[in-house]
Design a protein around this motif. Sequence first.
Motif, PDB file in Angstrom:
ATOM      1  N   SER A  87     -27.250  44.256 -74.762  1.00 33.61           N
ATOM      2  CA  SER A  87     -28.250  45.142 -74.261  1.00 33.61           C
ATOM      3  C   SER A  87     -28.281  45.142 -72.983  1.00 33.61           C
ATOM      4  N   VAL A  88     -28.705  46.213 -72.024  1.00 29.18           N
ATOM      5  CA  VAL A  88     -28.666  45.866 -70.521  1.00 29.18           C
ATOM      6  C   VAL A  88     -29.675  45.184 -69.951  1.00 29.18           C
ATOM      7  N   ALA A  89     -30.747  44.853 -70.911  1.00 30.89           N
ATOM      8  CA  ALA A  89     -31.755  44.110 -70.375  1.00 30.89           C
ATOM      9  C   ALA A  89     -32.491  43.411 -71.625  1.00 30.89           C
ATOM     10  N   ASN A  90     -33.135  42.304 -71.614  1.00 28.38           N
ATOM     11  CA  ASN A  90     -33.928  41.895 -72.591  1.00 28.38           C
ATOM     12  C   ASN A  90     -35.083  41.232 -71.823  1.00 28.38           C
ATOM     13  N   PHE A  91     -36.265  41.310 -72.487  1.00 30.90           N
ATOM     14  CA  PHE A  91     -37.511  40.866 -72.108  1.00 30.90           C
ATOM     15  C   PHE A  91     -38.093  39.805 -73.181  1.00 30.90           C
ATOM     16  N   GLN A  92     -38.129  38.607 -73.231  1.00 29.30           N
ATOM     17  CA  GLN A  92     -38.647  37.576 -74.205  1.00 29.30           C
ATOM     18  C   GLN A  92     -40.066  37.339 -73.643  1.00 29.30           C
ATOM     19  N   CYS A  93     -41.090  37.641 -74.724  1.00 33.29           N
ATOM     20  CA  CYS A  93     -42.202  37.575 -74.435  1.00 33.29           C
ATOM     21  C   CYS A  93     -43.070  36.843 -75.479  1.00 33.29           C
ATOM     22  N   ARG A  94     -43.909  36.149 -74.801  1.00 34.43           N
ATOM     23  CA  ARG A  94     -45.033  35.622 -75.764  1.00 34.43           C
ATOM     24  C   ARG A  94     -46.077  36.747 -76.029  1.00 34.43           C
ATOM     25  N   ALA A  95     -46.640  36.840 -77.195  1.00 32.12           N
ATOM     26  CA  ALA A  95     -47.531  37.725 -77.732  1.00 32.12           C
ATOM     27  C   ALA A  95     -48.778  37.405 -77.261  1.00 32.12           C
ATOM     28  N   VAL A  96     -49.398  38.219 -76.429  1.00 33.49           N
ATOM     29  CA  VAL A  96     -50.801  38.018 -75.583  1.00 33.49           C
ATOM     30  C   VAL A  96     -51.980  38.569 -76.426  1.00 33.49           C
ATOM     31  N   ASN A  97     -51.691  39.884 -76.575  1.00 33.94           N
ATOM     32  CA  ASN A  97     -53.023  40.578 -77.404  1.00 33.94           C
ATOM     33  C   ASN A  97     -52.580  41.893 -77.842  1.00 33.94           C
ATOM     34  N   ARG A  98     -53.521  42.399 -78.517  1.00 38.74           N
ATOM     35  CA  ARG A  98     -53.230  43.808 -79.453  1.00 38.74           C
ATOM     36  C   ARG A  98     -54.210  44.554 -79.118  1.00 38.74           C
ATOM     37  N   TYR A  99     -54.100  46.005 -78.964  1.00 36.10           N
ATOM     38  CA  TYR A  99     -55.069  46.896 -78.739  1.00 36.10           C
ATOM     39  C   TYR A  99     -54.850  47.942 -79.721  1.00 36.10           C
ATOM     40  N   TYR A 100     -56.010  48.511 -80.387  1.00 34.42           N
ATOM     41  CA  TYR A 100     -55.827  49.800 -81.314  1.00 34.42           C
ATOM     42  C   TYR A 100     -55.780  51.111 -80.428  1.00 34.42           C
ATOM     43  N   GLY A 101     -55.165  51.954 -80.473  1.00 32.90           N
ATOM     44  CA  GLY A 101     -55.048  53.180 -79.867  1.00 32.90           C
ATOM     45  C   GLY A 101     -54.913  54.251 -80.719  1.00 32.90           C
ATOM     46  N   GLY A 102     -55.671  55.008 -81.135  1.00 34.55           N
ATOM     47  CA  GLY A 102     -55.377  56.149 -82.189  1.00 34.55           C
ATOM     48  C   GLY A 102     -54.606  55.418 -83.347  1.00 34.55           C
ATOM     49  N   ASP A 103     -53.038  56.171 -83.441  1.00 35.09           N
ATOM     50  CA  ASP A 103     -52.554  56.078 -84.734  1.00 35.09           C
ATOM     51  C   ASP A 103     -51.638  54.800 -84.434  1.00 35.09           C
ATOM     52  N   HIS A 104     -51.660  53.949 -83.340  1.00 36.03           N
ATOM     53  CA  HIS A 104     -50.845  53.046 -82.808  1.00 36.03           C
ATOM     54  C   HIS A 104     -51.490  51.756 -82.629  1.00 36.03           C
ATOM     55  N   VAL A 105     -50.524  50.538 -82.599  1.00 35.99           N
ATOM     56  CA  VAL A 105     -51.193  49.273 -82.115  1.00 35.99           C
ATOM     57  C   VAL A 105     -50.316  49.150 -80.960  1.00 35.99           C
ATOM     58  N   ILE A 106     -51.136  48.781 -79.688  1.00 36.66           N
ATOM     59  CA  ILE A 106     -50.517  48.566 -78.487  1.00 36.66           C
ATOM     60  C   ILE A 106     -50.345  46.939 -78.457  1.00 36.66           C
ATOM     61  N   PHE A 107     -49.055  46.521 -78.132  1.00 41.96           N
ATOM     62  CA  PHE A 107     -48.670  45.100 -78.145  1.00 41.96           C
ATOM     63  C   PHE A 107     -48.447  44.750 -76.577  1.00 41.96           C
ATOM     64  N   LEU A 108     -49.384  43.872 -75.963  1.00 43.69           N
ATOM     65  CA  LEU A 108     -49.213  43.173 -74.666  1.00 43.69           C
ATOM     66  C   LEU A 108     -48.461  41.900 -74.732  1.00 43.69           C
ATOM     67  N   GLY A 109     -47.727  41.925 -74.067  1.00 44.05           N
ATOM     68  CA  GLY A 109     -46.632  40.355 -73.935  1.00 44.05           C
ATOM     69  C   GLY A 109     -46.609  39.998 -72.404  1.00 44.05           C
ATOM     70  N   ALA A 110     -46.467  38.627 -72.407  1.00 46.63           N
ATOM     71  CA  ALA A 110     -46.486  37.799 -71.273  1.00 46.63           C
ATOM     72  C   ALA A 110     -44.868  37.450 -71.061  1.00 46.63           C
ATOM     73  N   VAL A 111     -44.178  38.125 -70.187  1.00 50.75           N
ATOM     74  CA  VAL A 111     -42.761  37.966 -70.125  1.00 50.75           C
ATOM     75  C   VAL A 111     -42.554  36.345 -69.778  1.00 50.75           C
ATOM     76  N   GLU A 112     -41.961  35.775 -70.583  1.00 55.08           N
ATOM     77  CA  GLU A 112     -41.429  34.388 -70.340  1.00 55.08           C
ATOM     78  C   GLU A 112     -39.930  34.228 -69.832  1.00 55.08           C
ATOM     79  N   ALA A 113     -39.073  34.920 -70.196  1.00 56.61           N
ATOM     80  CA  ALA A 113     -37.782  34.937 -69.553  1.00 56.61           C
ATOM     81  C   ALA A 113     -37.129  36.356 -69.775  1.00 56.61           C
TER      82      ALA A 113
END
Length: 182
Positions: free
Chosen positions: A130-156
Amino acid sequence: MSDVPKHPADPANEFASGNSPIDPRDFRNALGTFATGVTIVTAMATDGRPYGVTCNSFASVSLNPPLVLWSLGLFSQGLPIFQNASHFTVNVLGASQQALASQFAKSSNDKFVGVSWTPGLGNAPVITDSVANFQCRAVNRYYGGDHVIFLGAVEAYSYNRREPLLFARGTFGHFLADEGGK
């Protein structure tokens, strides 16, 4: 005449009831004019099986602390996997990985057949080349309409200079650099 936007008295009710004056298909067409990168977001299921989904709703949120977000449809078969995962990896695809994007966009019991990857943080798969990767710890989720928004803290993270895969108007493409007006 006023320049003040006219908002409904209760916007949450407007969208929840399906009474929006915006045509969903036409709105999707308008959104499609915004070119995005293409990613495969991955996580390890609780049963030890890798899971991934093609996603173009990835965005940076903050540099300090380093935060990113992405969203997934409420009815996605992988939603419980991402909701329970401690980590996820956002794998940014290269121009030569269009077939991989299509493979992970379809429903399948094992999308990883023939895919080279290594376990990242929380065992979330990091896709080879892949041209880049972001390894993230899952921080939070937010519900928006018909989707769930995942927030991640980039650790590597890592990246290279290969050409990224792009998506616009319902099709894949690639970046053409401006040659200074030539």
